[in-house]
Design an enzyme around this catalytic site. Sequence first.
Site, short mmCIF file in Angstrom:
data_model
loop_
_atom_site.label_atom_id
_atom_site.label_comp_id
_atom_site.label_asym_id
_atom_site.label_seq_id
_atom_site.Cartn_x
_atom_site.Cartn_y
_atom_site.Cartn_z
CE1 TYR A 1 -15.39 -1.71 -8.34
CE2 TYR A 1 -16.99 -3.57 -9.02
CZ TYR A 1 -16.77 -2.17 -8.97
OH TYR A 1 -17.82 -1.56 -9.42
CE1 TYR B 1 -1.22 -4.81 3.66
CE2 TYR B 1 -0.92 -4.97 1.39
CZ TYR B 1 -1.02 -4.37 2.48
OH TYR B 1 -0.34 -3.01 2.60
CB THR C 1 -0.87 -0.04 1.10
OG1 THR C 1 -1.80 -1.14 1.22
CG2 THR C 1 -1.83 1.23 1.24
CE LYS D 1 1.76 -4.24 5.33
NZ LYS D 1 1.79 -3.33 6.61
#
Lengths: 306, 306
Positions: free
Chosen positions: B111, B141, B48, B171
């Site tokens: 999405y 993630y 990110t 993470k």
Amino acid sequence: MTKARRGIYAAAITPFNKDGSVNVTKLIGYCRHLLGEGGCDGVAPTGTTGEGCSISMRDRLALPSAFAEAGIETDRVIFGTGAPSSGDNVELTRSAVEAGYWNVLVLPPYYYKSPSDDGLFAYYANLVDKIAHDDLRIYLYHFPQMSAVPLSPALVTRLREAFGPIIAGLKDSSGDFEQSRAIVDATGGVAEGFDVYPSSEAMLWDGLSIGTAGIISGSTNAFAARVQTALHAPEGATRDRAMDSVKAARTTATKYPMVAAMKQIEAWRSGDDSWTRQAPPLVPLSDAQCAALKADLEGIGAPVPS
Amino acid sequence: MTKARRGIYAAAITPFNKDGSVNVTKLIGYCRHLLGEGGCDGVAPTGTTGEGCSISMRDRLALPSAFAEAGIETDRVIFGTGAPSSGDNVELTRSAVEAGYWNVLVLPPYYYKSPSDDGLFAYYANLVDKIAHDDLRIYLYHFPQMSAVPLSPALVTRLREAFGPIIAGLKDSSGDFEQSRAIVDATGGVAEGFDVYPSSEAMLWDGLSIGTAGIISGSTNAFAARVQTALHAPEGATRDRAMDSVKAARTTATKYPMVAAMKQIEAWRSGDDSWTRQAPPLVPLSDAQCAALKADLEGIGAPVPS
């Protein structure tokens, strides 16, 4: 005139092969059906109902030229080309315009949440700059429930002022009629050449009366012919009955996960079960949902398998 | 042993050329800095903070082989390869593993909102099936604020049971320590070979004490050396002071848009203003933010430009 004709669009569902790739031949045949007996004035492939963001770049890039080779009229297609990466968005749009499809439906970059209007403006400005052609026609794609990145009337106006007719319209999938009205008010709507498309055919007449351009809907995959009947019915009791039928069909569709329901209905219509395949993370209807959908279709007088 | 070594990771920022493409040479040089004097045990590019989802597929696919050619150690890199399309996710992951980088950080498909656990499982299962190699190491993630698609402990456990050590860790960018604890509790943490990485170095010791593997953080782009100091300080007052310094730096970083702040700090450190370029929809810090950040850095005793 490169702009897509106005009217009733289906956000076309996408057939997948076993390996997850798009069955291009089947998709083109299906779009021909939508544009014929299916009752659509146009199709919007690779939108939300078309699982566009779930299709690989490789497959998305190959679709427009396949549509062109099949002779699908270029003013009856609006390809979804939005992507989190502006570079990918440019490549997808370029593949469409190089095949003659100048009309593209463009989500905002939807990974980062709460971006600034300056950042969103930069994304669309990059697309205009990189394509660098006056025939480009961008339809902004407002779908806050899915993209989680809304497009404000202020941003729409700013883009329209900067790029004129290239910013051709907006698909409003918010489901909020007041939002569509605010965009029409801010832009002038069809009277000023800005084509707003609500996402539900239940808003057909209310929308047209305030200056929208038609409908781009998921449920018109199955029910566009009903919408055409309502559109061409004489005002009065006949039209009212036809619109009641449209609204009943829309209500039925929204009781189920939309993409899965439309794919199941197409599997029944075509006798081809492979239509029920979906790209992760979407999944097909359960057996119980299928049974309920079949009963609901009978209740609204829609064709169902025997 | 293909698994990434444990420790302090920076979610590395990405330098862009004027045309929006990645400056690969500069990125590799920067990762070398992070792995050297920057104080990082490892780097996680295209996450990110690295604007990974804003980079074109073309550029993302080319990165791993460039890292390999540059000799960046393969057990010190975890490439972000998540994408809304499972097909793209597979291609990105394949480009990493073919270059020898077996460790990948994989967002859920982001999405469609509120996908089912079955749909999310299918996305990760597809990756395992298509790569089809026991050396693959997937780090899930979890970043609900950004992806808007959380990963539940039940899903993590199900994936781990299905695919064993291939599901190598997670993470946790939620910023919620209790979430990290729940995942460690559900999986057994490092004692069971499952590496949870909270996203903030302020959680360093608390995390290690419950069984996390280290930190993957945005702010360690600038402050990893402080974290190493704290990590190697003798227990007691010295370590407490070092951790206070780490926490002060983290607090400073989170006062600003993280990516823009880290890029501005690197622009100052390197004397190269092009580092402040961002991919839409993110934007650089304003002049006022730059001035405030400079003052804040002085306040915490960090190097600032004269």
